[in-house]
Design an enzyme around this catalytic site. Structure first.
Site, PDB file in Angstrom:
ATOM      1  N   ALA A 138      40.508  46.847  46.771  1.00 25.75           N
ATOM      2  CA  ALA A 138      39.640  46.728  47.950  1.00 25.75           C
ATOM      3  C   ALA A 138      38.327  47.464  47.716  1.00 25.75           C
ATOM      4  O   ALA A 138      38.210  48.661  47.982  1.00 25.75           O
ATOM      5  CB  ALA A 138      40.351  47.270  49.180  1.00 25.75           C
ATOM      6  N   LEU A 139      37.327  46.725  47.239  1.00 26.33           N
ATOM      7  CA  LEU A 139      36.015  47.288  46.932  1.00 26.33           C
ATOM      8  C   LEU A 139      34.928  46.685  47.821  1.00 26.33           C
ATOM      9  O   LEU A 139      34.114  47.400  48.381  1.00 26.33           O
ATOM     10  CB  LEU A 139      35.691  47.055  45.454  1.00 26.33           C
ATOM     11  CG  LEU A 139      34.353  47.587  44.937  1.00 26.33           C
ATOM     12  CD1 LEU A 139      34.320  49.120  45.006  1.00 26.33           C
ATOM     13  CD2 LEU A 139      34.119  47.118  43.487  1.00 26.33           C
ATOM     14  N   GLU A 141      32.592  44.869  50.700  1.00 22.25           N
ATOM     15  CA  GLU A 141      32.396  45.001  52.138  1.00 22.25           C
ATOM     16  C   GLU A 141      31.418  43.931  52.620  1.00 22.25           C
ATOM     17  O   GLU A 141      30.729  43.299  51.800  1.00 22.25           O
ATOM     18  CB  GLU A 141      31.860  46.398  52.465  1.00 22.25           C
ATOM     19  CG  GLU A 141      32.805  47.516  52.072  1.00 22.25           C
ATOM     20  CD  GLU A 141      32.352  48.877  52.597  1.00 22.25           C
ATOM     21  OE1 GLU A 141      31.314  48.936  53.285  1.00 22.25           O
ATOM     22  OE2 GLU A 141      33.047  49.875  52.296  1.00 22.25           O
ATOM     23  N   GLY A 361      36.071   7.378  41.613  1.00 19.92           N
ATOM     24  CA  GLY A 361      36.568   7.648  42.959  1.00 19.92           C
ATOM     25  C   GLY A 361      37.862   8.436  42.964  1.00 19.92           C
ATOM     26  O   GLY A 361      38.123   9.219  43.896  1.00 19.92           O
ATOM     27  N   GLU A 384      33.993  39.278  40.926  1.00 15.07           N
ATOM     28  CA  GLU A 384      33.988  40.249  39.820  1.00 15.07           C
ATOM     29  C   GLU A 384      32.679  40.209  39.031  1.00 15.07           C
ATOM     30  O   GLU A 384      32.656  40.316  37.813  1.00 15.07           O
ATOM     31  CB  GLU A 384      35.204  40.038  38.911  1.00 15.07           C
ATOM     32  CG  GLU A 384      36.512  40.375  39.613  1.00 15.07           C
ATOM     33  CD  GLU A 384      37.710  40.390  38.696  1.00 15.07           C
ATOM     34  OE1 GLU A 384      37.576  40.839  37.544  1.00 15.07           O
ATOM     35  OE2 GLU A 384      38.779  39.939  39.132  1.00 15.07           O
TER      36      GLU A 384
END
Length: 401
Positions: A138-139, A141, A361, A384
């Site tokens: 968790a880096l 924000e 398609g 990253e």
């Protein structure tokens, strides 16, 4: 929408293992991994349930042991970038979600491997290696992505007389977002400001268990290629002093060291997706008939296939070089890892786009492999370290030569 991954038209080539970047341990790894990955069948309709399933399978298969060092249940004495590269390339070839599940176990626990106390390492790393604990990093924000120093999450020393706290505890307040494994992780390696005026020199890292009061991971983020993402809200989230990971105010360097280990493996994930797109394009070109011949008989198709193959191989060589440089302790690694990450992700985007175009398609039909690859690859050019950040790293390093 995420549907079951179609089977690959052929196994991934292992010819690159003969290159001098790899040794017998890496070849043995691939010998077991390639058939194992091809045999897995996971329902990926629910990305969160599927990610948990993949973590359990990867743990039971012994592959998560490559995310931690041998002294804590790992397969090798230390984290080995070439092993990580081979694993991520192979897993991404079959299922980008399997690659995601593997990568987040390594990234989410990497800071503990690098800087954790013996007690922290003993408590978390074996569970990661066995697939019993899901990790998260968790880096980022809302206003601090590439500019890490702008983060606003605060880790303040809790008052000694706090009813539930004790001397040395910290209280976390702030928001983290774009957190992979958010909402399903058992623990988070969280980076927060212990010195709000210190910029990157005021950041510290903490291990926060998922059930800690004051942590809310219920806000899920939905993206074009579904995988578990969430915003984390910390409101007076109190953690003990021994949750500090590494030195106080040493969190920025720890985050960068962790990302450096895994940056080449991001390139490998893109490489795996590009190899799969090329395989799908070749298979389709050989089968699709038009104007009395196969699509592969047209020179324009042959030229496109040739360009795709060259893009794949050039990305592969930069990726393997970056991993080899790190594993052999070379002085300069960051620029080479940036080259690998930038080139592999950008080349993979081009290869997948050309593969989709060759399918016509059918290429945009939901449920086709090239359609899902087209969505899966896009985020790799951002997370990253976005392509533009990699360009800055490379440019600065070149100017300093």
């Amino acid at each position: 929408m995420h549907v079951a991954t179609p089977p690959a038209p052929r196994p991934p080539s292992t010819a690159h293992l003969a290159l001098p970047f790899f040794d017998d341990a890496h070849r043995a790894l691939a010998d077991g991994l390639v058939p194992w990955a091809a045999a897995q069948q996971v329902d990926e309709t629910d990305d969160r349930a599927a990610c948990r399933d993949w973590v359990q399978r990867l743990g039971a298969g012994g592959w998560l042991r490559y995310c931690v060092p041998a002294e804590h249940g790992g397969a090798l004495p230390a984290l080995d970038s070439r092993a990580l590269v081979l694993l991520r390339e192979t897993l991404a070839y079959h299922s980008p979600l399997a690659d995601f599940a593997f990568a987040m176990q390594g990234l989410g626990s990497g800071a503990i491997t690098l800087a954790g106390s013996p007690a922290q390492q003993a408590h978390y790393l074996q569970g990661v290696a066995r697939g019993e604990l899901i990790a998260a990093f968790a880096l980022s924000e809302p206003e601090a992505g590439s500019d890490v120093g702008a983060m606003q999450t605060i880790a303040a020393r809790a008052h000694p007389s706090s009813g539930s706290g004790h001397n040395g505890s910290y209280s976390l307040t702030g928001t983290k977002t774009w957190i992979s494994n958010g909402g399903i992780a058992d623990f988070y390696c969280v980076f927060a400001k212990t010195d709000p005026a210190g910029g990157t020199r005021g950041i510290s890292a903490f291990i926060v268990d998922a059930g800690t009061p004051g942590l809310d991971a219920s806000h899920h983020i939905h993206v074009m290629a579904p995988h578990p993402l969430a915003t984390l809200q910390f409101t007076d989230c109190e953690v003990p002093g021994d949750a500090l990971l590494g030195e106080e105010n040493g969190g920025f360097k720890l985050a960068m060291r962790t990302l450096d280990i895994f940056r080449a493996s991001v390139a490998a994930a893109a490489l795996g997706m590009a190899r799969r797109a090329l395989a799908e394009a070749v298979h389709h070109a050989r089968q699709r008939r038009m104007f009395g011949q196969t699509l592969a008989d047209f020179q324009l198709t042959q030229a496109k296939i040739g360009e795709m193959a060259a893009l794949v191989d050039s990305a592969a060589l930069l990726t393997y070089r970056a991993a080899w440089l790190r594993d052999t302790g070379q002085a300069r690694v960051s620029a080479e890892a940036a080259m690998a990450k930038m080139t592999a992700t950008e080349n993979a985007q081009r290869v997948i786009d050309m593969a989709l175009q060759l399918h016509g398609g059918r290429g945009v039909e939901v449920g086709s492999k090239v359609e899902s690859l087209y969505r899966d690859i896009r985020s790799l050019r951002i997370y990253e370290g976005a392509t533009e950040v990699q360009q800055l790293i490379i440019g600065k390093a070149t100017l300093q030569e």
